[in-house]
Design a protein around this motif. Structure first.
Motif, PDB file in Angstrom:
ATOM      1  N   LEU A   1       0.823  -1.209   0.000  1.00  0.00           N
ATOM      2  CA  LEU A   1       0.000   0.000   0.000  1.00  0.00           C
ATOM      3  C   LEU A   1       0.858   1.260   0.000  1.00  0.00           C
ATOM      4  CD1 LEU A   1      -2.844  -1.093   2.452  1.00  0.00           C
ATOM      5  CD2 LEU A   1      -2.986  -0.855  -0.051  1.00  0.00           C
ATOM      6  N   LYS A   2       2.005   1.223   0.673  1.00  0.00           N
ATOM      7  CA  LYS A   2       2.898   2.393   0.680  1.00  0.00           C
ATOM      8  C   LYS A   2       3.492   2.610  -0.707  1.00  0.00           C
ATOM      9  CE  LYS A   2       4.051   5.052   3.422  1.00  0.00           C
ATOM     10  NZ  LYS A   2       3.565   6.455   3.637  1.00  0.00           N
ATOM     11  N   PHE A   3       3.922   1.552  -1.388  1.00  0.00           N
ATOM     12  CA  PHE A   3       4.436   1.704  -2.751  1.00  0.00           C
ATOM     13  C   PHE A   3       3.370   2.306  -3.663  1.00  0.00           C
ATOM     14  CE2 PHE A   3       7.794  -1.224  -1.414  1.00  0.00           C
ATOM     15  CZ  PHE A   3       8.897  -0.654  -2.025  1.00  0.00           C
ATOM     16  N   LEU A   4       2.140   1.828  -3.541  1.00  0.00           N
ATOM     17  CA  LEU A   4       1.052   2.366  -4.362  1.00  0.00           C
ATOM     18  C   LEU A   4       0.759   3.823  -4.009  1.00  0.00           C
ATOM     19  CD1 LEU A   4      -1.286  -0.753  -4.329  1.00  0.00           C
ATOM     20  CD2 LEU A   4       0.004   0.143  -6.293  1.00  0.00           C
ATOM     21  N   GLU A   5       0.784   4.139  -2.722  1.00  0.00           N
ATOM     22  CA  GLU A   5       0.558   5.522  -2.286  1.00  0.00           C
ATOM     23  C   GLU A   5       1.644   6.449  -2.825  1.00  0.00           C
ATOM     24  OE1 GLU A   5       1.526   7.883   1.784  1.00  0.00           O
ATOM     25  OE2 GLU A   5       0.402   6.018   2.045  1.00  0.00           O
ATOM     26  N   LEU A   6       2.899   6.019  -2.730  1.00  0.00           N
ATOM     27  CA  LEU A   6       4.006   6.856  -3.208  1.00  0.00           C
ATOM     28  C   LEU A   6       3.951   7.030  -4.722  1.00  0.00           C
ATOM     29  CD1 LEU A   6       6.910   5.567  -0.932  1.00  0.00           C
ATOM     30  CD2 LEU A   6       5.611   7.707  -0.713  1.00  0.00           C
ATOM     31  N   ARG A   7       3.564   5.979  -5.425  1.00  0.00           N
ATOM     32  CA  ARG A   7       3.437   6.081  -6.881  1.00  0.00           C
ATOM     33  C   ARG A   7       2.342   7.084  -7.248  1.00  0.00           C
ATOM     34  NH1 ARG A   7       1.715   0.871 -10.308  1.00  0.00           N
ATOM     35  NH2 ARG A   7      -0.316   1.484  -9.501  1.00  0.00           N
ATOM     36  N   ALA A   8       1.208   6.997  -6.567  1.00  0.00           N
ATOM     37  CA  ALA A   8       0.102   7.931  -6.834  1.00  0.00           C
ATOM     38  C   ALA A   8       0.507   9.359  -6.482  1.00  0.00           C
ATOM     39  CB  ALA A   8      -1.136   7.516  -6.041  1.00  0.00           C
ATOM     40  N   LYS A   9       1.225   9.520  -5.394  1.00  0.00           N
ATOM     41  CA  LYS A   9       1.695  10.841  -4.978  1.00  0.00           C
ATOM     42  C   LYS A   9       2.633  11.430  -6.035  1.00  0.00           C
ATOM     43  CE  LYS A   9       4.143  12.890  -1.026  1.00  0.00           C
ATOM     44  NZ  LYS A   9       4.764  12.549   0.277  1.00  0.00           N
ATOM     45  N   ALA A  10       3.563  10.622  -6.501  1.00  0.00           N
ATOM     46  CA  ALA A  10       4.511  11.082  -7.523  1.00  0.00           C
ATOM     47  C   ALA A  10       3.792  11.391  -8.829  1.00  0.00           C
ATOM     48  CB  ALA A  10       5.595  10.032  -7.745  1.00  0.00           C
ATOM     49  N   ARG A  11       2.871  10.541  -9.213  1.00  0.00           N
ATOM     50  CA  ARG A  11       2.122  10.761 -10.461  1.00  0.00           C
ATOM     51  C   ARG A  11       1.323  12.061 -10.382  1.00  0.00           C
ATOM     52  NH1 ARG A  11      -0.089   5.669 -11.956  1.00  0.00           N
ATOM     53  NH2 ARG A  11       1.528   5.484 -13.510  1.00  0.00           N
ATOM     54  N   ALA A  12       0.695  12.311  -9.237  1.00  0.00           N
ATOM     55  CA  ALA A  12      -0.094  13.541  -9.069  1.00  0.00           C
ATOM     56  C   ALA A  12       0.805  14.778  -9.072  1.00  0.00           C
ATOM     57  CB  ALA A  12      -0.900  13.475  -7.776  1.00  0.00           C
ATOM     58  N   ALA A  13       1.950  14.686  -8.411  1.00  0.00           N
ATOM     59  CA  ALA A  13       2.855  15.842  -8.320  1.00  0.00           C
ATOM     60  C   ALA A  13       3.553  16.133  -9.639  1.00  0.00           C
ATOM     61  CB  ALA A  13       3.896  15.600  -7.228  1.00  0.00           C
ATOM     62  N   LEU A  14       3.892  15.087 -10.371  1.00  0.00           N
ATOM     63  CA  LEU A  14       4.702  15.264 -11.583  1.00  0.00           C
ATOM     64  C   LEU A  14       3.877  15.357 -12.866  1.00  0.00           C
ATOM     65  CD1 LEU A  14       7.612  12.820 -10.704  1.00  0.00           C
ATOM     66  CD2 LEU A  14       7.622  15.322 -10.574  1.00  0.00           C
ATOM     67  N   GLY A  15       2.653  14.884 -12.841  1.00  0.00           N
ATOM     68  CA  GLY A  15       1.818  14.944 -14.044  1.00  0.00           C
ATOM     69  C   GLY A  15       2.494  14.271 -15.231  1.00  0.00           C
ATOM     70  N   ASP A  16       2.639  15.015 -16.332  1.00  0.00           N
ATOM     71  CA  ASP A  16       3.249  14.465 -17.546  1.00  0.00           C
ATOM     72  C   ASP A  16       4.724  14.111 -17.363  1.00  0.00           C
ATOM     73  OD1 ASP A  16       0.860  14.720 -18.850  1.00  0.00           O
ATOM     74  OD2 ASP A  16       1.383  16.583 -19.870  1.00  0.00           O
ATOM     75  N   ARG A  17       5.346  14.660 -16.337  1.00  0.00           N
ATOM     76  CA  ARG A  17       6.762  14.363 -16.092  1.00  0.00           C
ATOM     77  C   ARG A  17       6.956  13.038 -15.340  1.00  0.00           C
ATOM     78  NH1 ARG A  17      10.315  19.075 -14.274  1.00  0.00           N
ATOM     79  NH2 ARG A  17      11.014  19.400 -16.391  1.00  0.00           N
TER      80      ARG A  17
END
Length: 180
Positions: free
Chosen positions: A124-140
């Motif tokens: 769940l932490k890996f998934l949370e961190l991935r979602a956090k990074a995806r939201a913060a970075l967008g297209d990047r």
């Protein structure tokens, strides 16, 4: 068997741990996993690796493989209940066995309280961190770079892993913030 391969081999434990052992820039205590092999990080990565297989269609056209993956998920849910039952609800060994957990697994959960829970907490932490990074970075956001970041951290406590991911996000965003 495919699910077990994704968990134990590639992209799971073998890949993660072989990469860690090869990284000479990582302090030796982290390469050798002094903080433990059964951490939420290591087991969380392996469950996350199983989920990657599902998300990326690696079972496409393989009904028995997909059923095996679903069976593994069901077993993981059962053992969360058994681990919690043994330690929070004072279940007997036999109650956990009657719930459908093999005796050798019940014995493992008895001597390592919370181990079954740590797998899921890590995933769940890996998934949370991935979602956090995806939201913060967008297209990047780059999934491969995310994986490189979390794997190259080594087996560290999840709070440390989150700091490493936060730093990666900030570094990735930094060039966009600089004036041209």
């Amino acid at each position: 068997m495919r699910t077990l391969t994704y968990h134990e081999a590639i992209p799971g434990h073998h890949y993660q741990l072989a990469l860690i052992q090869e990284m000479q820039d990582l302090p030796r205590f982290r390469r050798d996993r002094i903080f433990g092999a059964n951490s939420a990080n290591a087991e969380g990565w392996a469950l996350y690796a199983e989920q990657l297989a599902t998300e990326h269609g690696w079972y496409e056209g393989d009904i028995p493989g997909l059923l095996g993956q679903l069976d593994a998920e069901l077993f993981r849910a059962q053992r969360l209940v058994a681990d919690t039952g043994l330690h929070a609800m004072r279940w007997t060994r036999q109650q956990a066995i009657d719930y459908g957990i093999p005796p050798h697994e019940v014995d493992r959960y008895t001597v390592i309280p919370g181990q079954a829970c740590s797998y899921k907490i890590g995933q769940l932490k890996f998934l949370e961190l991935r979602a956090k990074a995806r939201a913060a970075l967008g297209d990047r956001f780059d999934l491969k770079q995310f994986h490189n970041t979390v794997l190259r951290a080594g087996v560290v406590p999840l709070s440390v892993l989150e700091t490493i991911v936060d730093d990666w996000i900030a570094t990735t965003l930094a060039p966009a913030a600089r004036p041209a």
